[in-house]
Structures are given as C-alpha cells and as structure tokens.
Write a protein that holds these residues in place. Structure first.
Motif, PDB file in Angstrom:
ATOM      1  N   THR A  72       0.833  -1.204   0.000  1.00  0.00           N
ATOM      2  CA  THR A  72       0.000   0.000   0.000  1.00  0.00           C
ATOM      3  C   THR A  72       0.866   1.251   0.000  1.00  0.00           C
ATOM      4  O   THR A  72       0.611   2.215  -0.733  1.00  0.00           O
ATOM      5  N   LEU A  73       1.904   1.247   0.818  1.00  0.00           N
ATOM      6  CA  LEU A  73       2.837   2.371   0.852  1.00  0.00           C
ATOM      7  C   LEU A  73       3.532   2.531  -0.492  1.00  0.00           C
ATOM      8  O   LEU A  73       3.662   3.652  -1.007  1.00  0.00           O
ATOM      9  N   ALA A  74       3.981   1.410  -1.082  1.00  0.00           N
ATOM     10  CA  ALA A  74       4.670   1.463  -2.369  1.00  0.00           C
ATOM     11  C   ALA A  74       3.777   2.056  -3.452  1.00  0.00           C
ATOM     12  O   ALA A  74       4.218   2.885  -4.256  1.00  0.00           O
ATOM     13  N   ILE A  75       2.515   1.628  -3.484  1.00  0.00           N
ATOM     14  CA  ILE A  75       1.588   2.141  -4.494  1.00  0.00           C
ATOM     15  C   ILE A  75       1.376   3.641  -4.307  1.00  0.00           C
ATOM     16  O   ILE A  75       1.344   4.408  -5.279  1.00  0.00           O
ATOM     17  N   ARG A  76       1.250   4.074  -3.067  1.00  0.00           N
ATOM     18  CA  ARG A  76       1.052   5.505  -2.803  1.00  0.00           C
ATOM     19  C   ARG A  76       2.270   6.317  -3.240  1.00  0.00           C
ATOM     20  O   ARG A  76       2.130   7.387  -3.849  1.00  0.00           O
ATOM     21  N   GLU A  79       2.332   6.439  -7.097  1.00  0.00           N
ATOM     22  CA  GLU A  79       1.300   7.270  -7.713  1.00  0.00           C
ATOM     23  C   GLU A  79       1.480   8.757  -7.447  1.00  0.00           C
ATOM     24  O   GLU A  79       1.124   9.589  -8.283  1.00  0.00           O
ATOM     25  N   THR A  80       2.030   9.104  -6.283  1.00  0.00           N
ATOM     26  CA  THR A  80       2.089  10.521  -5.906  1.00  0.00           C
ATOM     27  C   THR A  80       3.474  11.146  -6.010  1.00  0.00           C
ATOM     28  O   THR A  80       3.594  12.371  -6.082  1.00  0.00           O
ATOM     29  N   MET A  81       4.529  10.307  -6.021  1.00  0.00           N
ATOM     30  CA  MET A  81       5.883  10.857  -5.995  1.00  0.00           C
ATOM     31  C   MET A  81       6.749  10.404  -7.163  1.00  0.00           C
ATOM     32  O   MET A  81       7.736  11.052  -7.493  1.00  0.00           O
TER      33      MET A  81
END
Length: 246
Positions: A72-76, A79-81
């Motif tokens: 979940t952290l990796a996907i965030r 997608e955002t950074m």
C-alpha cells in the motif's frame, strides 16, 4: 557520513523503510559505505511525514511492515511521488510478491540478501531512473543482443527500442529476457525459468512466471495478446523467436 567516489551532493538518497531496527542499521551502514546517503525510517508514516517532495531518490521498503502493508505504501509512493521502489521480501510472502510484481515495483530482494547484490540492484534501478550520481557504462563497449526492432544491452542492462530509447525493465524482467535470448528457438519449461531466476523467484508460486511473461510481453511485443517473440507452447512452456520484426 557516506564515503565513496561521489560528492555528497550527488550521492543518491535511499529511504530504508523497515520496522526491524537491526536491519535498518545494517543496511544504512552498507549504503553509507558504498556511496549512498541512507535515510532509515521505522514505518510508512515516518516517510509520508517528509511531505510530497521528500528529497529521496529511491525507497527501499519491507513488504511486511508491522501494522501496515508495504505494498500500500509502495503504491502511494509510486502514484504521488514517482520515486523508484525496491521491495524487501521474506520467503513466505508469495502472494504479496505476485501483487507487488503486478503493481510495478522496480525490483525485489529476498531476505537474507547478498550485500553486494543489493548495492548492484540499487545502482541499476537508480541508473535507469536517470540519477546523475550513478555512473553509466560506456555503450560503445556493450554486448548487444538484437531481436526485431529492439536491442538488449547486456553491459548496461538496458532494453532499447529502434530510436535507442530505453524501455525500463525490472531486474526479474531483465534476467528473464536475457535468458530467453541466450536460448532462442528452444521450448523452455516453466520450472527451468524458475530455477534460472534463482533467489529472486525460487520460492514463488507458478503464477509468478505468468505475471512476468505478461509484463515482459507488454514491453517487447507490438500486440501483447498476439506475441511474435515470446510465445507460449501450451503444456510445454515458452519459446523465444528472434527472427521477426515488430
């Protein structure tokens, strides 16, 4: 302080996001001694607290962060950074590894890992991301394997299109393609591919190969659903055909 052959301003900053304090300390020392600037963090919240522009060049994330999901952290982050991501996995995380492959992590390392291999993997990911502090081998001395309109540069570990633009590959995708190119025209069973990929995938379920094949076809085939290079032989395995154009 990091030391090596790069000035501090050019040293890649690597966030080490792992709830194991001993591992964070060990990896941070390893990176500092090999020209990186480590940023050890105990959890995803600590990383996200750095803000939308965290000043990090790569995130090294443990899949099994205590109390949260590393994927979940990796996907965030993705997608955002848009920061390159390398995942650390345990031997019992088969489904997480498959999901991680499907979400597009840049590379994976299985614990326990070889320190030299970790450093090599991080440098390869950062080089593909264009970090100025990572030296790039001279392409004039490269070993090239061509197929269709694409070329695999085995010295730089790059896949290039007809305009010499790089097509980004994860380490597992690169190793799979290189193995096919070393054995063109031969039907290769799935078990042989798992064995060849060794510590990357030897403990994965069979579906992992299918995921990698699908991802690789998206990058090398003009029409991935109708592959001309990387073909399936039902019930037997896969075969790589070089002598066609895409």
């Amino acid at each position: 302080m990091p030391h090596g052959d790069l000035p501090d301003g050019e040293c890649p900053v690597v966030a080490i996001i792992d709830d194991d304090a001993d591992l964070r300390r060990t990896v941070a020392e390893l990176l500092a001694n090999n020209g990186f600037r480590p940023l050890p963090l105990p959890d995803g919240a600590s990383f996200l607290a750095l803000g939308p522009r965290p000043g990090v060049d790569l995130a090294l994330i443990d899949l099994r962060l205590r109390g949260e999901n590393g994927l979940t952290l990796a996907i965030r982050i993705r997608e955002t950074m848009g920061i390159p991501i390398v995942m650390l996995t345990g031997r019992g995380d088969e489904m997480d590894k498959i999901i991680g492959l499907e979400t597009g992590a840049d590379d994976y390392m299985m614990k326990p890992f070889n320190p030299r291999e970790l450093i090599a993997r991080l440098r390869a990911v950062l080089r593909r991301a264009g970090h100025p502090g990572v030296l790039t081998p001279d392409r004039s001395a490269s070993a090239i394997r061509a197929f269709g309109r694409l070329r695999l540069d085995q010295t730089r570990r790059e896949l290039l299109d007809q305009d010499s633009t790089e097509i980004a590959l994860t380490n597992a995708e690169y190793r799979l393609l290189e193995y096919f190119l070393r054995h063109p025209g031969r039907i290769i069973p799935r078990t042989e591919l798992l064995t060849e990929l060794g510590n990357d995938l030897s403990h994965y379920m069979d579906r992992t190969i299918d995921v990698l094949i699908l991802r690789l076809r998206r990058k090398i085939e003009a029409v991935p659903s109708k592959p001309v290079h990387l073909q399936t032989r039902r019930g037997q395995g896969y075969i790589f055909v070089i002598g066609v154009t895409t």
